[in-house]
Design an enzyme around this catalytic site. Structure first.
Site, mmCIF file in Angstrom:
data_model
loop_
_atom_site.group_PDB
_atom_site.id
_atom_site.type_symbol
_atom_site.label_atom_id
_atom_site.label_comp_id
_atom_site.label_asym_id
_atom_site.label_seq_id
_atom_site.Cartn_x
_atom_site.Cartn_y
_atom_site.Cartn_z
ATOM 1 N N HIS A 206 46.655 45.601 37.487
ATOM 2 C CA HIS A 206 45.482 44.956 36.882
ATOM 3 C C HIS A 206 45.607 44.715 35.389
ATOM 4 C CE1 HIS A 206 44.648 49.119 35.752
ATOM 5 N NE2 HIS A 206 43.879 48.621 34.809
HETATM 6 C C1 UD1 Z 1 39.348 48.141 31.931
HETATM 7 C C2 UD1 Z 1 40.080 48.886 30.808
HETATM 8 C C3 UD1 Z 1 41.444 49.345 31.309
HETATM 9 C C4 UD1 Z 1 41.342 50.135 32.585
HETATM 10 C C5 UD1 Z 1 40.572 49.294 33.614
HETATM 11 C C6 UD1 Z 1 40.416 50.063 34.907
HETATM 12 C C7 UD1 Z 1 39.505 48.049 28.558
HETATM 13 C C8 UD1 Z 1 40.046 47.361 27.380
HETATM 14 N N1 UD1 Z 1 40.276 48.026 29.661
HETATM 15 O O1 UD1 Z 1 40.102 46.986 32.208
HETATM 16 O O2 UD1 Z 1 42.024 50.170 30.311
HETATM 17 O O3 UD1 Z 1 42.616 50.436 33.068
HETATM 18 O O4 UD1 Z 1 39.286 48.982 33.075
HETATM 19 O O5 UD1 Z 1 39.726 49.372 35.825
HETATM 20 O O6 UD1 Z 1 38.439 48.598 28.486
HETATM 21 N N2 UD1 Z 1 34.959 43.081 36.911
HETATM 22 C C9 UD1 Z 1 34.200 42.999 38.050
HETATM 23 N N3 UD1 Z 1 33.448 44.086 38.382
HETATM 24 C C10 UD1 Z 1 33.430 45.224 37.649
HETATM 25 C C11 UD1 Z 1 34.195 45.270 36.482
HETATM 26 C C12 UD1 Z 1 34.962 44.212 36.121
HETATM 27 O O7 UD1 Z 1 34.197 42.019 38.747
HETATM 28 O O8 UD1 Z 1 32.716 46.174 38.018
HETATM 29 C C13 UD1 Z 1 35.812 41.931 36.551
HETATM 30 C C14 UD1 Z 1 35.198 40.981 35.584
HETATM 31 O O9 UD1 Z 1 35.590 39.700 35.922
HETATM 32 C C15 UD1 Z 1 35.840 41.361 34.275
HETATM 33 C C16 UD1 Z 1 37.212 41.819 34.705
HETATM 34 O O10 UD1 Z 1 37.000 42.416 35.984
HETATM 35 O O11 UD1 Z 1 35.845 40.305 33.375
HETATM 36 C C17 UD1 Z 1 37.866 42.802 33.802
HETATM 37 O O12 UD1 Z 1 37.019 43.910 33.539
HETATM 38 P P1 UD1 Z 1 37.091 44.650 32.108
HETATM 39 O O13 UD1 Z 1 36.199 45.835 32.085
HETATM 40 O O14 UD1 Z 1 36.977 43.642 31.041
HETATM 41 O O15 UD1 Z 1 38.578 45.145 32.013
HETATM 42 P P2 UD1 Z 1 39.506 45.812 33.074
HETATM 43 O O16 UD1 Z 1 40.601 44.873 33.360
HETATM 44 O O17 UD1 Z 1 38.739 46.353 34.245
#
Ligand code: UD1
Length: 383
Positions: A218
């Site tokens: 991811h």
């Molecule tokens: C975040 C952390 C990363 C961790 C990861 C674990 C930061 C900088 N990164 O990355 O260190 O390894 O979490 O999961 O904080 N989304 C959903 N549902 C959710 C959450 C996210 O659909 O409940 C989607 C959204 O489109 C979002 C994308 O996932 O834009 C990324 O989520 P985000 O929290 O920005 O970063 P992660 O890649 O999850």
């Protein structure tokens, strides 16, 4: 609120607020909550920023880990880094003003971690950082900035492994603030071990123990760019199937955006799943012959189970799991990948040292004790 000296909350106890936001925070916060809950001097509250909000990315972890309902849910949701960090700061400042914590605890390296630490320090509330000092030395990782900034804002720094202490010393952080306590991930895993062993998640997927591979991918460096994502998917073709792949929402979105969903599903023996809850995922890890991942925490968990862990990154912030655990850094390098599988096939892949005895147990108890000592000593916030 502006205070210079740590004061008791109205209940006569010290009010400690632990901030969680994203999936890897929840399992780290759970043992801390239990350790603080049993201390009469402390009233412990959780604040959930809402960085992760899907049932599969958030609430299911609260249920399984037995985390109590957060005192505040900030509902911030997804967004660009600056936007998300800013929203968390605005919402957490308000929560802090209402809750008046004596200490704010942040864990790991996600955007919620740095946002909450900065808000707390600007309100003269001391900050404790659990998993301090880890460094990948990779400036392209958003987490690396979060780690550095959070550590330099923190009054109490809890390090999981010796390299973290070295990093903090090198950056000039006062060694009195730094405590080498061990890896909280291993503590969580140890605590849940009987339930994990009972779970046998692979059976529900019709698989046999030790006869399947597990993948999680991811990181932005692997999934945000179409070429990198295609390389990663092609790498997964080399993995001996069946391969179980719980797919993070970020990866799902990128696969769709770049038209690569079909390429993934065409891999023989590929079993894609929605993100798994904690017990289910670690059960799958326990039963896997190998895990292919770009996660940080899984390196610790795989080493405890002595499962070979091929990390699709060029670096790691957890070098102890390369030196003494089962982590091998393979990046997206086909040759390194093949070599690792050859070693596994010939029984030459490295075995993990007993990680728990190396790093020590009772991590959360040590953390709680140091926090209570700090609070009762009435330290001044040194802003
Ligand atoms: C975040 C952390 C990363 C961790 C990861 C674990 C930061 C900088 N990164 O990355 O260190 O390894 O979490 O999961 O904080 N989304 C959903 N549902 C959710 C959450 C996210 O659909 O409940 C989607 C959204 O489109 C979002 C994308 O996932 O834009 C990324 O989520 P985000 O929290 O920005 O970063 P992660 O890649 O999850």
């Amino acid at each position: 609120m502006s205070r210079e000296i740590v004061s008791r909350s109205d209940s006569g106890r010290y009010r400690v607020v632990t901030v969680v936001g994203a999936r890897p925070n929840f399992m780290k916060a759970a043992p801390i909550e239990r350790a603080l809950f049993s201390r009469p001097a402390v009233e412990h509250l959780l604040v959930h920023t809402g960085q992760h909000y899907d049932q599969a990315m958030s609430s299911v972890f609260f249920e399984e880990l037995g985390l109590r309902e957060p005192a505040r849910h900030l509902g911030v949701g997804s967004g660009r880094h600056g936007e998300m960090t800013g929203k968390i700061m605005i919402a957490f400042e308000q929560a802090c003003l209402e809750l008046e914590p004596d200490l704010v605890v942040v864990v790991g390296d996600v955007n919620s971690t740095v946002a909450a630490a900065l808000v707390a320090r600007k309100l003269f509330v001391p900050v404790a950082h659990v998993e301090a000092g880890l460094r990948s030395f990779d400036e392209s990782m958003p987490e690396e900035h979060n780690r550095r900034l959070t550590d330099h804002l923190s009054n109490l720094l809890f390090a999981s492994e010796p390299s973290a202490v070295t990093n903090l010393n090198r950056e000039g952080i006062d060694s009195d603030r730094v405590h080498l306590v061990g890896d909280i991930m291993l503590e969580t895993l140890q605590g849940f071990l009987p339930r994990i062993r009972e779970r046998r998640r692979w059976e529900e997927l019709g698989l046999a123990k030790g006869c399947y591979s597990l993948a999680t991918i991811h990181r932005p460096s692997n999934v945000d760019d179409p070429r990198s994502l295609e390389e990663t998917v092609r790498l997964l073709r080399l993995v001996p199937g069946p391969t179980v792949f719980p797919v993070h929402p970020r990866t799902v979105a990128s696969l769709e955006k770049f038209g690569l969903t079909g390429l993934l599903h065409d891999i023989p023996g590929m079993v894609t799943l929605a993100p798994e809850p904690y017990l289910e995922f670690v059960s799958l890890l326990e039963g896997a012959r190998v895990v292919i991942t770009d996660s940080g925490s899984i390196q610790a968990e795989a080493s405890l189970f002595d499962v070979p862990c091929l990390v699709c990154r060029e670096n790691t912030e957890r070098p102890i799991y390369v030196e003494q655990g089962t982590t091998e850094l393979v990046g997206r390098d086909v040759e390194k990948f093949r070599e690792a599988f050859e070693k596994m096939a010939s029984g030459q892949f490295k075995k993990s040292a007993p990680m728990v005895s190396t790093l020590g147990l009772h991590v959360a108890e040590k953390i709680a004790e140091i926090m209570v000592d700090y609070l009762t000593a009435g330290h001044k916030s040194s802003l």
